[in-house]
Design an enzyme around this catalytic site. Sequence first.
Site, PDB file in Angstrom:
ATOM      1  N   CYS A  69     -48.228  39.202 108.992  1.00  0.00           N
ATOM      2  CA  CYS A  69     -47.718  39.114 110.374  1.00  0.00           C
ATOM      3  C   CYS A  69     -45.992  39.423 110.366  1.00  0.00           C
ATOM      4  CB  CYS A  69     -47.767  37.963 111.027  1.00  0.00           C
ATOM      5  SG  CYS A  69     -47.230  37.763 112.708  1.00  0.00           S
ATOM      6  N   CYS A 180     -45.902  45.745 113.288  1.00  0.00           N
ATOM      7  CA  CYS A 180     -46.618  44.840 113.684  1.00  0.00           C
ATOM      8  C   CYS A 180     -47.969  45.143 112.803  1.00  0.00           C
ATOM      9  CB  CYS A 180     -46.760  44.773 115.171  1.00  0.00           C
ATOM     10  SG  CYS A 180     -48.025  43.398 115.772  1.00  0.00           S
TER      11      CYS A 180
HETATM   12  N1  DGL Z   1     -49.586  40.895 113.846  1.00  0.00           N
HETATM   13  C1  DGL Z   1     -48.409  40.168 114.354  1.00  0.00           C
HETATM   14  C2  DGL Z   1     -47.081  41.222 113.870  1.00  0.00           C
HETATM   15  O1  DGL Z   1     -47.551  41.457 112.721  1.00  0.00           O
HETATM   16  C3  DGL Z   1     -48.048  39.435 115.673  1.00  0.00           C
HETATM   17  C4  DGL Z   1     -48.686  39.995 116.758  1.00  0.00           C
HETATM   18  C5  DGL Z   1     -48.577  38.918 117.870  1.00  0.00           C
HETATM   19  O2  DGL Z   1     -49.237  38.058 117.946  1.00  0.00           O
HETATM   20  O3  DGL Z   1     -47.770  39.079 118.759  1.00  0.00           O
HETATM   21  O4  DGL Z   1     -46.009  41.063 114.265  1.00  0.00           O
END
Ligand code: DGL
Length: 270
Positions: A69, A180
Site C-alpha cells: 500500500c 496506489c
Molecule cells: N491501496 C492503497 C495504496 O496503495 C490504499 C488505498 C486506500 O485505502 O485509500 O495507496
Amino acid sequence: MIGVFDSGIGGLSVLAAVARVLPRSDFIYFADTAHVPYGDKSDAYIRARVLRIGRYLAERDCRQIVVACNTATAAAVAALRESLPRIGVVGVEPGIKPAAAASRSGRIAVLATESTARSERLARLIRQYAGPVRVDILPCPGWATKVETLKLEDPDFADAAQRLLEPVLAAGADHVVLGCTHYAFLAPVLEPIVAGRAVLIDVADAVARQCRRIAGELGEDTGETAGGAASGRLELTATAHPERLHRALAVLGPESLAARLSGPAVLAAV
Ligand code: DGL
C-alpha cells in the site's frame, strides 16, 4: 511465512507478483477492510493501524512483511521498520524513478490517494528521482473505494478518469504512474484513455524482486534451486467482510493465487 497487507484488496496486485517469484513461500494476505480507505485518513491514524497489523503479522510468524500500500508506506513504513527490527519490511512507492527515466517528453503524472499525494515521502521521491522531469500529482479521491466494490466497468468512472487525465496527457505527459496498489485493477479502464499517448507504470514486479532478494537473505526456499510444483499456501484475513476478500480474489486475482488458498477468508479482530 510472508505477510502482505493493504487497506483492502489493492495489495492483491502486489501479492500476485510476489507469489509468482516465490512459488514455495507461504503467505498471509491481510486486508484492513474495517478501516478502508486509508487515503482520506490522517498520518497518525494510518500509522496506528500499520503498527497494529505489523504486530499481528509478526505474531503469526511472518519473517517478512510487505506493506502492499503506497499510502501506508508513505505514512508509516519507517515506524514499522523501527518497531520490528528483526523482520524484513518491504514498502511500495510510486514508480517515479522508472517513469522519469523513460520519459521522452520530460513530463509524467502520478495517480495517488489524497494522503500519498500530500506526503513528504512522495515529495522526496520526486526530488530524488525526477530530475528535470515535471511531475503532475493527481489525487484520486474515491478510486480505491471504487475498486473495493468490484464494479470496475462503471461508465461514470471511466468519464471521471478521462476528465482527470486529459489535461496532463494533452500537455504531453508520456508516463502515468499508478501510485496506489488498488489502481492496478483499474488498468483496463485507464489503458484505453492513455493509449498511444502514455504508458502506465506499476511497480509490483520490482517489489516482487526486492521480496525475493530478502527471502534469499533470510534463508527461505526461493524455489530457484529445486524443480517441482509450487507448494506455497495462501491464507486470507480481513478485519471486516472476509467473504468479499475471498470473492475479490476470485474476480481479480490470477488463478495461481486461488490455487494456493488454504481455506475461506477469515475475520481477524486486529
Ligand atoms: N491501496 C492503497 C495504496 O496503495 C490504499 C488505498 C486506500 O485505502 O485509500 O495507496
